[in-house]
Design a protein around this motif. Structure first.
Motif, mmCIF file in Angstrom:
data_model
loop_
_atom_site.group_PDB
_atom_site.id
_atom_site.type_symbol
_atom_site.label_atom_id
_atom_site.label_comp_id
_atom_site.label_asym_id
_atom_site.label_seq_id
_atom_site.Cartn_x
_atom_site.Cartn_y
_atom_site.Cartn_z
ATOM 1 N N GLU A 50 31.388 42.264 50.399
ATOM 2 C CA GLU A 50 32.720 42.845 49.476
ATOM 3 C C GLU A 50 33.766 43.988 50.145
ATOM 4 O O GLU A 50 33.707 43.836 50.909
ATOM 5 C CB GLU A 50 32.294 43.484 48.320
ATOM 6 N N SER A 51 35.011 43.837 50.455
ATOM 7 C CA SER A 51 36.136 44.762 50.471
ATOM 8 C C SER A 51 35.725 45.941 50.905
ATOM 9 O O SER A 51 35.203 46.654 50.093
ATOM 10 C CB SER A 51 36.710 44.153 50.185
ATOM 11 N N TYR A 252 21.091 44.281 45.855
ATOM 12 C CA TYR A 252 22.345 44.092 45.969
ATOM 13 C C TYR A 252 22.555 42.463 46.435
ATOM 14 O O TYR A 252 23.535 42.406 45.808
ATOM 15 C CB TYR A 252 22.755 44.771 47.356
ATOM 16 N N LEU A 256 25.011 39.919 43.311
ATOM 17 C CA LEU A 256 26.058 39.350 44.581
ATOM 18 C C LEU A 256 25.790 37.936 43.809
ATOM 19 O O LEU A 256 26.960 37.283 44.185
ATOM 20 C CB LEU A 256 25.802 39.834 46.249
ATOM 21 N N LEU A 257 24.898 37.291 44.264
ATOM 22 C CA LEU A 257 24.602 35.582 44.379
ATOM 23 C C LEU A 257 24.782 35.460 42.489
ATOM 24 O O LEU A 257 25.255 34.748 42.827
ATOM 25 C CB LEU A 257 22.979 35.605 44.581
ATOM 26 N N ALA A 259 26.827 36.965 40.643
ATOM 27 C CA ALA A 259 27.746 37.034 40.341
ATOM 28 C C ALA A 259 28.744 35.718 40.619
ATOM 29 O O ALA A 259 29.604 36.120 40.513
ATOM 30 C CB ALA A 259 28.229 38.361 40.558
ATOM 31 N N VAL A 260 28.227 34.732 41.499
ATOM 32 C CA VAL A 260 28.918 33.624 42.188
ATOM 33 C C VAL A 260 29.721 32.324 41.084
ATOM 34 O O VAL A 260 28.179 32.442 40.815
ATOM 35 C CB VAL A 260 28.373 33.494 43.212
ATOM 36 N N ASP A 279 31.800 50.693 41.038
ATOM 37 C CA ASP A 279 32.836 49.718 41.628
ATOM 38 C C ASP A 279 32.096 50.322 42.823
ATOM 39 O O ASP A 279 30.718 50.914 42.859
ATOM 40 C CB ASP A 279 34.113 50.265 41.954
ATOM 41 N N SER B 158 40.858 52.035 40.738
ATOM 42 C CA SER B 158 39.964 51.168 41.848
ATOM 43 C C SER B 158 40.591 49.682 40.740
ATOM 44 O O SER B 158 41.318 49.777 39.936
ATOM 45 C CB SER B 158 38.947 50.997 42.011
ATOM 46 N N ASP B 188 36.970 41.538 43.920
ATOM 47 C CA ASP B 188 35.301 41.160 44.453
ATOM 48 C C ASP B 188 34.918 40.449 43.252
ATOM 49 O O ASP B 188 34.897 40.861 42.530
ATOM 50 C CB ASP B 188 34.343 42.473 44.857
ATOM 51 N N VAL B 189 33.896 39.800 43.891
ATOM 52 C CA VAL B 189 32.583 38.699 42.998
ATOM 53 C C VAL B 189 32.676 39.675 41.845
ATOM 54 O O VAL B 189 31.872 39.536 40.962
ATOM 55 C CB VAL B 189 32.167 37.452 43.858
ATOM 56 N N THR B 190 31.660 40.648 42.740
ATOM 57 C CA THR B 190 30.430 41.484 41.815
ATOM 58 C C THR B 190 31.634 42.363 40.189
ATOM 59 O O THR B 190 30.750 42.772 39.288
ATOM 60 C CB THR B 190 29.976 42.627 41.777
ATOM 61 N N ILE B 191 32.897 42.645 41.373
ATOM 62 C CA ILE B 191 33.918 43.442 40.038
ATOM 63 C C ILE B 191 34.358 42.047 38.768
ATOM 64 O O ILE B 191 34.449 42.022 37.779
ATOM 65 C CB ILE B 191 35.049 44.343 40.790
ATOM 66 N N ALA B 193 32.577 38.815 38.345
ATOM 67 C CA ALA B 193 31.882 39.310 37.303
ATOM 68 C C ALA B 193 31.830 40.026 36.300
ATOM 69 O O ALA B 193 31.853 39.548 34.398
ATOM 70 C CB ALA B 193 30.601 38.804 37.576
ATOM 71 N N ILE B 263 27.103 27.629 45.473
ATOM 72 C CA ILE B 263 25.805 28.498 46.256
ATOM 73 C C ILE B 263 24.410 27.998 46.388
ATOM 74 O O ILE B 263 23.357 28.157 46.702
ATOM 75 C CB ILE B 263 26.172 29.813 45.776
#
Lengths: 338, 339
Positions: A50-51, A252, A256-257, A259-260, A279, B158, B188-191, B193, B263
């Motif tokens: 992520e960023s 993690y 992450l997967l 959340a996509v 965050d 943030s 970002d993807v987690t955010i 979601a 994915i």
């Protein structure tokens, strides 16, 4: 393994000095903090995160565009992290870069022709006019650029066309390694697919190795054979692509997967999502112990203090977690509650 | 089915300058029902954001001009309302959240002030009560320690928290319709979601209708009940979500869905749509997608297809469905013909 990796990164660190506020105390941002990995010839290796995880800094270190604080980068067996001047320039012929933003990475005052052939001028190659014309024609053809574009300027083109010019420039010197930093993030999906297909074709034809830096797992899955997941300056998991998607070992990666979003409502409706709380912590002050522990749902007391290094689960699959890994294989499909 | 809370009928928005006229939105129509989410999908330049700004009448006039159509909110046409009346609806009954939370929040006002502002303005609450409400809203959107964070400025938040604050402002008057323009694209993807989950929870609680504008097919699959696909300013297809993915009718929709990597599967090649989106200032003869369309016929280059209405609340703007059509209408026809 008998083959020399085209790129071998070992314990690489990049620390930036920073100040909190204008007169505040000095601190250090550990943008890249002990990263090791190998990229084999003709392999496409992805760094995903992520960023703020340090993936772009990592790309710059690999290209020697930034000087590392510690650690080594071996390109084709030679340590480039200590190289300078002429030696470095020579190595750079072999390693090229494609940037994210096709709007700012092309000089607006140069024609497409000048942009693509500039690397030959810099490295004093193909001075014969006929030879240069022939090379250029082949390059344009490979990258899907019409000859009529050559005398025109970047602003006359759309994002996808500009990115093709950026790719042609990167390939002009026939590199062995291409670092691609989010090369399709700025593009619309229908154009993104064109560029991804192009990158795939070029890799096959020109026997390229890719270091592909991205935040987008769907894109990475399509293009890359091995993946490293980064979090706050560290690699937390490395595996070949199929293994990572089917059997993630680090919490993690797992989150992450999940959340996509998947472009299929029938899957989306049944899917269970692991929502991470909070965050990403500031890289100015990463948490002690495991850097992921404040957001981790498997967190144990030990994780607050113990910073787990990467451990090898199976051949070629490493994860920096000792709580979750190596339980039953939980596939990404198992995340779909039936 | 319940009465739609928002009905857009043949909406057309042009940008008119001395040199040229850009047809940004050309005949968008749909019904939005309470508690439902309608996704407007398209690539950059497809007119999806301009359509949203047209609804709230937030476009600068000139150069922008809504040249046709109706926007019926609870039965009343927003395009015929006076500025004063429109202000009572905007941010109150119809609220909007934007893609980039940093540029849409005021950097010199505390987050709490920006939430309270809407409540004071629209609900006539006292400053004190509005402030308490701001704290409550921040809590509701999941900001930790809201009593303290209400005093922060946007730069102290943030990216994810800023979007939460934007949502808090949008929700402050419990709107009937929320227009969300790429609400998670900068995250970002987690955010992402987290924010999508929050929007779904709040929608359930308030029975709010959502117009979700996005280019992300994955987000559409997760959130939408109905979908309008836009290309070159026009709606090329609309359908309930399941049907659209199972059986897309318009070649552009087919191409769009096939070009998205997932994915869940590794495709050897992505089905890219060849060519580039068209320039919108020229006007079209025939179908604007024809030059890129793998199924284009000779008539597509010359005859502009009408909107064909199909069984199951579907519409496709393509000659290929002419045989299975129930009725057809021109894009610009106002209410009546359009179901």
């Amino acid at each position: 393994m008998s083959v020399t990796p085209i790129l071998a990164v070992k314990d690489l660190k990049k620390h930036f000095d920073a100040r909190k506020g204008l007169f505040g105390e000095k601190t250090t941002v550990k943008a890249v903090d002990g990263v090791s990995f190998n990229v084999m010839p003709q392999e496409s290796f992805a760094v995903v995160g992520e960023s703020g995880c340090g993936k772009t800094t990592l790309g710059k270190l690999v290209l020697a565009l930034e000087k590392s604080s510690e650690g080594t980068v071996h390109f084709d067996g030679q340590d480039i992290s200590k190289m300078n001047g002429a030696a470095l320039k020579k190595m750079r012929r072999e390693m090229q870069v494609i940037f994210q933003d096709p709007y700012s990475s092309l000089n607006p005052r140069m024609t497409v022709s000048d942009i693509i052939t500039e690397p030959w001028v810099i490295h004093d190659m193909y001075r014969n006019h006929a030879e240069r014309a022939q090379k250029l024609a082949k390059l344009l053809d490979d990258c899907g650029i019409a000859k009529s574009y050559l005398p025109r300027h970047p602003h006359e083109f759309s994002g996808g066309q500009r990115q093709r010019v950026g790719i042609a420039r990167a390939l002009a010197l026939d590199p062995k390694l291409v670092v691609a930093d989010e090369p399709v993030s700025a593009l619309d999906v229908s154009i993104q697919a064109q560029i991804l297909n192009l990158l795939k074709d070029l890799q096959k034809e020109r026997k390229l190795a890719y270091l592909f830096i991205s935040h987008d797992f769907s894109v990475v899955r399509h293009l890359c054979t091995r993946i490293a997941v980064m979090y706050l300056g560290r690699i937390v998991e490395t595996a070949d692509s199929e293994t990572l998607f089917n059997d993630p070992q680090h919490p993690y990666t797992e989150a992450l997967l999940s959340a996509v979003p998947v472009p299929d409502p029938s899957i989306e409706k049944r899917r269970k999502r692991i929502l991470l709380t909070g965050d990403v912590p500031s890289p100015l002050k990463p948490p002690p112990g495991c850097r992921f522990h404040p957001r981790c749902r498997y967190m144990r007391d030990a994780c607050r203090t113990h910073d787990q290094a990467l451990i090898e689960a199976k051949s070629g699959h490493e994860a920096a977690c000792e709580v979750l890994p190596f339980k039953d294989a939980r596939s990404a499909a198992a995340l779909v509650a039936l | 089915m319940s009465e739609p809370v928002l009905s857009v009928r043949g909406l057309r928005t042009h940008f008119i300058t001395r040199e040229r006229t850009v047809v940004a939105v050309d005949g968008v129509s749909y019904d939005l029902h309470p508690g439902k989410t309608l996704a407007v999908v398209g690539e950059s330049g497809s007119g999806k954001s301009v359509h949203a700004l047209s609804i709230l009448r937030l476009l600068p006039e000139p150069p922008a001009k809504v040249v046709g159509g109706e926007i019926l909110f609870q039965g009343r046409d927003l395009l015929k309302m006076g500025a004063e009346e429109m202000r009572k609806i905007r941010g109150n009954r119809i609220a909007m959240i934007f893609q980039e939370p940093m540029t849409s929040l005021n950097p010199v006002l505390k987050v709490g002030e920006q939430i309270a502002e809407a409540v004071v303005l629209h609900q006539g609450l006292s400053q004190e009560k509005a402030w308490a409400k701001a704290v409550g809203l921040l809590k509701k959107v999941g900001i930790p320690h809201p009593e303290e964070r209400v005093n922060d400025y946007p730069h102290q938040y943030s990216g994810g928290m800023r979007q939460r604050a934007m949502i808090a402002i949008a929700l402050s008057c419990e709107p009937d319709v929320l227009i969300a323009d790429e609400p998670t694209t900068a995250l970002d993807v987690t955010i992402q979601a987290q924010i999508l989950e929050l929007m779904k929870d709040l929608q359930r609680e308030y029975r709010m209708a959502i117009v979700l504008i996005t280019h992300n097919i994955g987000v559409v699959a997760e959130m939408a009940d109905d979908v309008v696909v836009m290309y070159a300013g026009r709606p090329v297809e609309s359908a309930p979500i399941g049907e659209l993915f199972k059986n897309p009718k318009h070649p552009y929709t087919k191409g769009l869905l096939a070009s998205v990597p997932s994915i869940y599967e590794r495709k050897e090649r992505l089905e890219a749509i060849s060519g580039q989106p068209p320039d919108l200032s020229g006007g079209f003869t025939g179908c604007p997608f024809a030059p890129r369309c793998p199924q284009a016929m000779s008539r597509c280059g010359t005859d502009d297809p009408p909107q064909f209405h199909l069984a199951g609340e579907r519409m496709s703007n393509c000659w290929l469905v002419e045989d299975e059509t129930k009725s057809s209408s021109h894009r610009h026809a106002p209410s009546g013909a359009i179901q």
